[in-house]
Design an enzyme around this catalytic site. Structure first.
Site, PDB file in Angstrom:
ATOM      1  N   TYR A 169       0.890  -1.196   0.135  1.00 53.39           N
ATOM      2  CA  TYR A 169      -0.065   0.012  -0.236  1.00 53.39           C
ATOM      3  C   TYR A 169       0.831   1.167   0.025  1.00 53.39           C
ATOM      4  CZ  TYR A 169      -3.704  -3.277   1.258  1.00 53.39           C
ATOM      5  OH  TYR A 169      -4.830  -4.266   1.265  1.00 53.39           O
ATOM      6  N   ALA A 387     -22.395 -31.202   6.075  1.00 52.59           N
ATOM      7  CA  ALA A 387     -23.583 -30.557   5.881  1.00 52.59           C
ATOM      8  C   ALA A 387     -24.639 -30.959   6.958  1.00 52.59           C
ATOM      9  CB  ALA A 387     -24.423 -30.953   4.485  1.00 52.59           C
ATOM     10  N   ARG A 567      -9.637 -33.072 -19.247  1.00 54.27           N
ATOM     11  CA  ARG A 567     -10.091 -32.938 -20.614  1.00 54.27           C
ATOM     12  C   ARG A 567     -10.098 -31.659 -21.086  1.00 54.27           C
ATOM     13  NH1 ARG A 567     -15.413 -35.975 -19.746  1.00 54.27           N
ATOM     14  NH2 ARG A 567     -15.486 -34.354 -18.347  1.00 54.27           N
ATOM     15  N   GLY A 653     -24.078 -32.217  -0.415  1.00 54.76           N
ATOM     16  CA  GLY A 653     -23.669 -33.000  -1.743  1.00 54.76           C
ATOM     17  C   GLY A 653     -25.089 -33.834  -2.059  1.00 54.76           C
ATOM     18  N   ALA A 662     -17.251 -27.599   1.064  1.00 54.09           N
ATOM     19  CA  ALA A 662     -17.728 -27.685   2.328  1.00 54.09           C
ATOM     20  C   ALA A 662     -18.514 -26.070   2.824  1.00 54.09           C
ATOM     21  CB  ALA A 662     -16.672 -27.852   3.384  1.00 54.09           C
TER      22      ALA A 662
HETATM   23  P1  FAD Z   1     -20.184 -35.819   2.910  1.00 59.17           P
HETATM   24  O1  FAD Z   1     -19.260 -35.018   3.538  1.00 59.17           O
HETATM   25  O2  FAD Z   1     -19.935 -36.759   1.590  1.00 59.17           O
HETATM   26  O3  FAD Z   1     -20.964 -36.497   3.858  1.00 59.17           O
HETATM   27  C1  FAD Z   1     -21.974 -37.682   3.740  1.00 59.17           C
HETATM   28  C2  FAD Z   1     -22.047 -38.657   4.825  1.00 59.17           C
HETATM   29  O4  FAD Z   1     -23.327 -39.351   4.815  1.00 59.17           O
HETATM   30  C3  FAD Z   1     -20.957 -39.479   5.044  1.00 59.17           C
HETATM   31  O5  FAD Z   1     -20.392 -39.442   6.146  1.00 59.17           O
HETATM   32  C4  FAD Z   1     -21.815 -40.895   4.479  1.00 59.17           C
HETATM   33  O6  FAD Z   1     -20.985 -41.890   5.438  1.00 59.17           O
HETATM   34  C5  FAD Z   1     -23.072 -40.529   5.130  1.00 59.17           C
HETATM   35  N1  FAD Z   1     -24.125 -41.574   4.431  1.00 59.17           N
HETATM   36  C6  FAD Z   1     -24.524 -41.737   3.218  1.00 59.17           C
HETATM   37  N2  FAD Z   1     -25.385 -42.542   2.956  1.00 59.17           N
HETATM   38  C7  FAD Z   1     -25.738 -42.917   4.331  1.00 59.17           C
HETATM   39  C8  FAD Z   1     -26.915 -43.684   4.999  1.00 59.17           C
HETATM   40  N3  FAD Z   1     -27.868 -44.216   3.914  1.00 59.17           N
HETATM   41  N4  FAD Z   1     -26.952 -43.802   5.918  1.00 59.17           N
HETATM   42  C9  FAD Z   1     -26.106 -43.369   6.959  1.00 59.17           C
HETATM   43  N5  FAD Z   1     -25.084 -42.366   6.482  1.00 59.17           N
HETATM   44  C10 FAD Z   1     -24.888 -42.320   5.116  1.00 59.17           C
HETATM   45  N6  FAD Z   1     -14.208 -28.761   0.377  1.00 59.17           N
HETATM   46  C11 FAD Z   1     -13.819 -27.573   1.081  1.00 59.17           C
HETATM   47  O7  FAD Z   1     -14.813 -26.765   1.196  1.00 59.17           O
HETATM   48  N7  FAD Z   1     -12.524 -27.296   1.314  1.00 59.17           N
HETATM   49  C12 FAD Z   1     -11.402 -28.427   0.865  1.00 59.17           C
HETATM   50  O8  FAD Z   1     -10.419 -27.754   1.034  1.00 59.17           O
HETATM   51  C13 FAD Z   1     -11.886 -29.611   0.744  1.00 59.17           C
HETATM   52  N8  FAD Z   1     -10.913 -30.611   0.552  1.00 59.17           N
HETATM   53  C14 FAD Z   1     -11.492 -31.714   0.182  1.00 59.17           C
HETATM   54  C15 FAD Z   1     -10.593 -32.824   0.039  1.00 59.17           C
HETATM   55  C16 FAD Z   1     -10.790 -34.002  -0.233  1.00 59.17           C
HETATM   56  C17 FAD Z   1      -9.909 -35.093  -0.434  1.00 59.17           C
HETATM   57  C18 FAD Z   1     -12.164 -34.389  -0.423  1.00 59.17           C
HETATM   58  C19 FAD Z   1     -12.607 -35.534  -0.730  1.00 59.17           C
HETATM   59  C20 FAD Z   1     -13.256 -33.285  -0.399  1.00 59.17           C
HETATM   60  C21 FAD Z   1     -12.811 -31.961   0.164  1.00 59.17           C
HETATM   61  N9  FAD Z   1     -13.649 -31.017   0.273  1.00 59.17           N
HETATM   62  C22 FAD Z   1     -13.399 -29.702   0.409  1.00 59.17           C
HETATM   63  C23 FAD Z   1     -15.136 -31.237  -0.379  1.00 59.17           C
HETATM   64  C24 FAD Z   1     -15.878 -31.533   1.021  1.00 59.17           C
HETATM   65  O9  FAD Z   1     -15.441 -32.104   1.920  1.00 59.17           O
HETATM   66  C25 FAD Z   1     -17.296 -31.676   0.687  1.00 59.17           C
HETATM   67  O10 FAD Z   1     -17.758 -30.837  -0.039  1.00 59.17           O
HETATM   68  C26 FAD Z   1     -18.371 -31.918   1.935  1.00 59.17           C
HETATM   69  O11 FAD Z   1     -17.785 -32.920   2.712  1.00 59.17           O
HETATM   70  C27 FAD Z   1     -19.766 -32.362   1.662  1.00 59.17           C
HETATM   71  O12 FAD Z   1     -20.363 -32.314   2.592  1.00 59.17           O
HETATM   72  P2  FAD Z   1     -21.884 -33.355   2.733  1.00 59.17           P
HETATM   73  O13 FAD Z   1     -21.991 -33.456   4.195  1.00 59.17           O
HETATM   74  O14 FAD Z   1     -22.675 -33.049   2.026  1.00 59.17           O
HETATM   75  O15 FAD Z   1     -21.159 -35.002   2.186  1.00 59.17           O
HETATM   76  P1  NAP Z   2     -14.552 -30.984  -9.464  1.00 58.53           P
HETATM   77  O1  NAP Z   2     -13.686 -29.755  -9.003  1.00 58.53           O
HETATM   78  O2  NAP Z   2     -15.704 -30.719 -10.009  1.00 58.53           O
HETATM   79  O3  NAP Z   2     -13.332 -31.617 -10.443  1.00 58.53           O
HETATM   80  C1  NAP Z   2     -13.707 -32.822 -11.178  1.00 58.53           C
HETATM   81  C2  NAP Z   2     -12.656 -33.032 -12.165  1.00 58.53           C
HETATM   82  O4  NAP Z   2     -12.910 -34.255 -13.053  1.00 58.53           O
HETATM   83  C3  NAP Z   2     -12.230 -32.205 -13.317  1.00 58.53           C
HETATM   84  O5  NAP Z   2     -11.011 -32.053 -13.494  1.00 58.53           O
HETATM   85  C4  NAP Z   2     -12.888 -32.468 -14.444  1.00 58.53           C
HETATM   86  O6  NAP Z   2     -12.361 -32.070 -15.458  1.00 58.53           O
HETATM   87  C5  NAP Z   2     -13.139 -34.052 -14.321  1.00 58.53           C
HETATM   88  N1  NAP Z   2     -14.042 -34.761 -14.840  1.00 58.53           N
HETATM   89  C6  NAP Z   2     -15.543 -34.420 -14.844  1.00 58.53           C
HETATM   90  N2  NAP Z   2     -16.045 -35.332 -15.368  1.00 58.53           N
HETATM   91  C7  NAP Z   2     -15.413 -36.180 -15.831  1.00 58.53           C
HETATM   92  C8  NAP Z   2     -15.506 -37.502 -16.631  1.00 58.53           C
HETATM   93  N3  NAP Z   2     -16.955 -37.767 -16.972  1.00 58.53           N
HETATM   94  N4  NAP Z   2     -14.419 -38.130 -16.948  1.00 58.53           N
HETATM   95  C9  NAP Z   2     -13.319 -37.741 -16.569  1.00 58.53           C
HETATM   96  N5  NAP Z   2     -13.031 -36.571 -15.999  1.00 58.53           N
HETATM   97  C10 NAP Z   2     -13.842 -36.002 -15.625  1.00 58.53           C
HETATM   98  O7  NAP Z   2     -14.613 -31.961  -8.396  1.00 58.53           O
HETATM   99  P2  NAP Z   2     -13.700 -32.615  -7.270  1.00 58.53           P
HETATM  100  O8  NAP Z   2     -12.135 -32.696  -7.748  1.00 58.53           O
HETATM  101  O9  NAP Z   2     -14.144 -34.153  -7.008  1.00 58.53           O
HETATM  102  O10 NAP Z   2     -13.810 -32.080  -5.931  1.00 58.53           O
HETATM  103  C11 NAP Z   2     -15.367 -32.076  -5.503  1.00 58.53           C
HETATM  104  C12 NAP Z   2     -15.532 -30.819  -4.733  1.00 58.53           C
HETATM  105  O11 NAP Z   2     -14.642 -30.944  -3.531  1.00 58.53           O
HETATM  106  C13 NAP Z   2     -15.128 -29.524  -5.454  1.00 58.53           C
HETATM  107  O12 NAP Z   2     -16.386 -29.150  -5.929  1.00 58.53           O
HETATM  108  C14 NAP Z   2     -14.192 -28.978  -4.904  1.00 58.53           C
HETATM  109  O13 NAP Z   2     -14.711 -27.586  -4.606  1.00 58.53           O
HETATM  110  C15 NAP Z   2     -14.216 -29.293  -3.575  1.00 58.53           C
HETATM  111  N6  NAP Z   2     -12.830 -29.518  -2.920  1.00 58.53           N
HETATM  112  C16 NAP Z   2     -12.263 -28.310  -2.727  1.00 58.53           C
HETATM  113  C17 NAP Z   2     -10.869 -28.324  -2.323  1.00 58.53           C
HETATM  114  C18 NAP Z   2     -10.266 -26.862  -2.041  1.00 58.53           C
HETATM  115  O14 NAP Z   2      -9.017 -26.925  -1.827  1.00 58.53           O
HETATM  116  N7  NAP Z   2     -11.040 -26.026  -2.089  1.00 58.53           N
HETATM  117  C19 NAP Z   2     -10.279 -29.352  -2.299  1.00 58.53           C
HETATM  118  C20 NAP Z   2     -10.678 -30.526  -2.694  1.00 58.53           C
HETATM  119  C21 NAP Z   2     -12.262 -30.430  -2.928  1.00 58.53           C
HETATM  120  P3  NAP Z   2     -12.541 -32.304 -17.064  1.00 58.53           P
HETATM  121  O15 NAP Z   2     -13.894 -32.100 -17.245  1.00 58.53           O
HETATM  122  O16 NAP Z   2     -11.941 -31.080 -17.732  1.00 58.53           O
HETATM  123  O17 NAP Z   2     -11.749 -33.568 -17.370  1.00 58.53           O
END
Ligand code: FAD
Ligand code: NAP
Ligand code: SF4
Length: 676
Positions: A169, A387, A567, A653, A662
């Site tokens: 700044y 959620a 892709r 989700g 999240a």
């Molecule tokens: P989920 O987290 O998928 O939870 C659903 C739950 O429902 C699960 O515990 C499952 O066991 C349970 N369930 C399903 N069916 C049943 C049933 N019939 N009976 C009882 N239980 C059931 N988001 C961010 O914002 N920032 C990040 O940095 C980030 N990093 C991520 C990194 C990774 C590796 C991953 C995989 C995800 C990340 N995310 C991140 C995404 C984030 O975690 C999701 O968007 C979030 O968890 C979605 O929340 P949810 O509660 O809708 O679903």
């Molecule tokens: P995403 O961000 O929607 O990415 C999905 C990837 O899969 C994209 O690269 C997409 O790219 C590819 N894809 C989609 N359809 C496909 C198909 N039919 N065949 C092959 N490739 C395909 O989802 P995500 O990585 O699964 O993450 C899930 C959610 O978690 C995201 O919305 C993200 O915001 C959250 N998350 C956030 C963080 C964070 O640091 N903030 C970290 C992890 C997860 P192309 O279609 O170009 O191939």
């Protein structure tokens, strides 16, 4: 009472004419409320909630001393000062012992106007315009504007002001040779370069009198090639002290610096030792900051003698009652800032109102209210991911009787995957918070129960909420069932081995996280300040100019060959967070991870992954293909309930998987639970 546990944090600080009740302040953050409709009323509620939550001092978001100085809100007239009264009065009514200081921010070359000004006409890497060099009359006008703004802040009821002299700044453009090319009394030697910031402090002190808090924010490390040398930082601090500041606040970095300083991959309290060195050279109290997110971290910093006061900014978005909970021995109830930047800085830098991923009420205090329910209900929440957890806790807090089911044996859903990624260790805190809330709010938690429609309907809940999350998408590619193909879930959970030659199919947030996991070796930089410093080329101890000049980042190369692909033809990682995406890309590239866009997947077989890249056939000779190809909603339970005539509410989700994160899951769940 837990003041015994944090004796330093809860010791008052006597400034002579006034006393701070404890050593924790809420650092300045521009939230967008400053310019929002009804913004002063909303800021009053936002700050008053933090004052009730026990913090000793609050610094507001930046306010410009004149028009054209950005970021938006300005204080240069008596009429504008009157508008601020509602904020200062609300804070003092909440707790008369809490101090509130207004930050005076002149954005200089970062102001979004062609009329922006700076020490010299040097455009910032992140600036929208080349600034106009201030002439002698312009400098005099700026000095008068700062003094006027501070005097008006006093008239508006503030206890003090903070002047920001860092970050790229206006004031900092005078300090650094790169941005100060002047040959007059305001440029050249360091004595000349610091003349303007020091004169600002002198004029402000003259304008406000002796009994008004004056804080100056100094860049203890610019994190910039050619930034200030250590002896210059010390000279500046001493000159600012002599000019009349009561407190020096240390800042680390210019906004354009290529080093992360507050992201979740930065270790807690990584920078406080630099403040500690400066403190030894000064006679006035010093504030430290950056990645201090829990009371034990704050207490340890104070105990090491590294600062007199600890600034927590984002942690106060995440939990306004952080200090109160520490005082009452309820640390395990703190909703910890996980340093994701997703709802705060990423919003600020894209012109959206700030909030917080783990606390969607932040900056929405007047509209998102968790009022006691007038008609308590029995509520089943199926799914204990972010959620379901958010819905269950808000509903229970409002007086509903909540039963929370999950098929897994632990709460957290996908956060149990996220927390296993190196650099995302903070996600554990969110799960600790929810575990404790479930106890405190007496939520009936039933783990290890996969819920089906028939039994659920028979339980007779008043409301059913479906938070069952997602299913990973399986791309329709020939050979997708080949033994070399694994899902990201199995990889992260360590259920399937990963070979030495890896293709990651899908480069969204999860693809990037998986690339981090499989290319990483050794301790996580987020947990080890030495590793972090090495990876980002920071020399904390010898402090070359800016802390980084001439220091080559050293990242351990991956012992696997990893290719991350998508892709789309776009650059990889475009959809990652605005303020953090570049850090992930940089680290992976330094480790040797290949990034490929525009890939058409043809087939997977024993030879590897067959593709077309730019229309040309290309075989990736890999032994492992990790599928991270996005997600689809898991709604089976909801659909079955619907078929049997039972209504339910979809969240997270399960409601919508596209662009789910999240932040959206928690926000949506909290807002619905506030209305049930
Ligand atoms: P989920 O987290 O998928 O939870 C659903 C739950 O429902 C699960 O515990 C499952 O066991 C349970 N369930 C399903 N069916 C049943 C049933 N019939 N009976 C009882 N239980 C059931 N988001 C961010 O914002 N920032 C990040 O940095 C980030 N990093 C991520 C990194 C990774 C590796 C991953 C995989 C995800 C990340 N995310 C991140 C995404 C984030 O975690 C999701 O968007 C979030 O968890 C979605 O929340 P949810 O509660 O809708 O679903
Ligand atoms: P995403 O961000 O929607 O990415 C999905 C990837 O899969 C994209 O690269 C997409 O790219 C590819 N894809 C989609 N359809 C496909 C198909 N039919 N065949 C092959 N490739 C395909 O989802 P995500 O990585 O699964 O993450 C899930 C959610 O978690 C995201 O919305 C993200 O915001 C959250 N998350 C956030 C963080 C964070 O640091 N903030 C970290 C992890 C997860 P192309 O279609 O170009 O191939
Ligand atoms: Fe902290 Fe993330 Fe909330 Fe910002 S959005 S305050 S970084 S938890």
């Amino acid at each position: 009472m837990s003041t015994d546990r944090y004796p330093l944090m809860f010791s008052p600080l006597d400034l002579g004419f006034t006393t701070l009740k404890n050593r924790v302040l809420m650092g300045s953050m521009h939230t967008g409320l400053e310019e929002a409709p009804n913004g002063f009323v909303r800021q009053a509620a936002y700050f008053a909630e933090r004052a009730r939550g026990g913090v000793g001092m609050i610094i507001t978001g930046g306010v410009s001393p004149s028009s054209g100085a950005g970021p938006g809100a300005k204080l240069s007239t008596g009429a504008e000062a009157d508008q601020h009264r509602i904020v200062t009065e609300a804070v003092h009514a909440a707790d008369p012992d809490v101090k509130i200081c207004m930050q005076i921010l002149h954005s200089g070359p970062l102001a979004r106007t062609p009329d922006c000004v700076a020490a010299s006409s040097v455009r910032s890497r992140i600036g929208a315009y080349t600034p106009n060099e201030l002439d002698e009359a312009g400098i005099e006008q700026q000095l008068a504007d700062f003094a006027n703004c501070a005097a008006l802040a006093r008239a508006a009821g503030y206890d003090g002001v903070e002047i920001i002299g860092s970050a790229g700044y206006l004031l900092s453009t005078f300090l650094v040779e790169k941005t100060n090319r002047r040959q007059d009394q305001w440029g050249g030697s360091f004595e000349n370069r610091m003349r303007f910031p020091v004169e600002v402090v002198r004029r402000v002190r003259e304008a406000v009198g002796p009994d008004f808090i004056l804080i100056f924010r100094i860049a203890a490390m610019d994190m910039l090639e050619g930034g200030m040398a250590w002896d210059e930082v010390v000279s500046l601090g001493q000159a600012i002290e002599a000019a009349g500041a009561n407190i020096i606040s240390t800042h680390f970095c210019w906004h354009e610096a290529p080093v992360p300083t507050i992201a979740t991959m930065v270790p807690r309290a990584a920078f406080t030792r630099v403040t500690g060195r400066l403190r030894k050279a000064l006679g006035i109290p010093v504030i430290t900051s950056n990645r201090i997110n829990m009371p034990d971290v704050a207490e340890a910093v104070l105990a090491r003698g590294e600062a007199d006061l600890v600034s927590m900014a984002r942690p106060m978005l995440a939990d306004p009652e952080l200090v109160l909970k520490a005082r009452e021995g309820r640390e395990d109830e703190i909703n910890t800032c996980i340093a994701c930047n997703q709802a705060c800085l990423d919003h600020t830098f894209t012109g959206r109102l700030t909030s917080c991923l783990v606390n969607p009420r932040a900056c929405y205090e007047t509209e998102l209210v968790y009022a006691p329910s007038l008609q308590p209900k029995t509520i089943a929440v199926v799914g204990a991911g972010p959620a379901g957890l958010a819905y269950a806790t808000v509903a229970a807090q409002r007086g509903h009787k909540v039963t929370l089911f999950d098929a897994a044996n632990e709460i957290g859903g996908q956060f149990n995957l996220a927390r296993r990624i190196p650099g995302k260790e903070e996600f554990n805190e969110t799960l600790r918070y929810y575990r404790r809330q479930i106890q405190v709010l007496k939520i009936d938690l039933r783990l290890g129960q996969r819920i089906e429609a028939g039994p659920l309907a028979a339980m007779g809940f008043d409301e059913v909420v479906i938070a069952t999350g997602i299913s990973p998408r399986t791309p329709q590619v020939e050979g997708i069932n080949h033994p070399s193909v694994v899902s990201y879930i199995d990889v992260i959970m360590g259920r399937r081995p990963v070979g030495q030659r890896v293709a990651i199919m899908g480069a969204g947030g999860i693809g990037f996280d998986v690339a981090e996991l499989v290319s990483h070796s050794g301790p996580s930089g987020a947990l080890d300040a030495e590793v972090f410093a090495r990876e980002w080329g920071i020399d904390f101890d010898n402090h070359p100019r800016g802390g980084v000049t001439g220091v080559i980042p050293r990242v351990a190369a991956s012992d696997r060959s990893v290719t991350l692909m998508q892709r789309k033809a776009d650059a990889l990682g475009k959809g990652l967070g605005r303020t953090t995406g570049w850090t992930h890309r940089t680290l992976l590239q330094r480790r040797g991870v290949q990034m490929m866009a525009g890939v058409d997947y043809l087939k997977i077989d024993d030879a590897g992954l067959h593709t077309l890249v730019g229309g040309e056939p290309r075989l990736f000779e890999v032994d492992t293909v990790i599928v991270c190809a996005g997600q689809t909603p898991l709604r089976t339970l909801h659909d079955e309930l619907l078929a049997s005539g039972q209504a339910s509410t979809l969240i997270g989700g399960a409601f919508e998987a596209s662009e789910l994160d999240a932040k959206r899951a928690i926000d949506q769940a909290s807002r619905l639970a506030a209305l049930v």
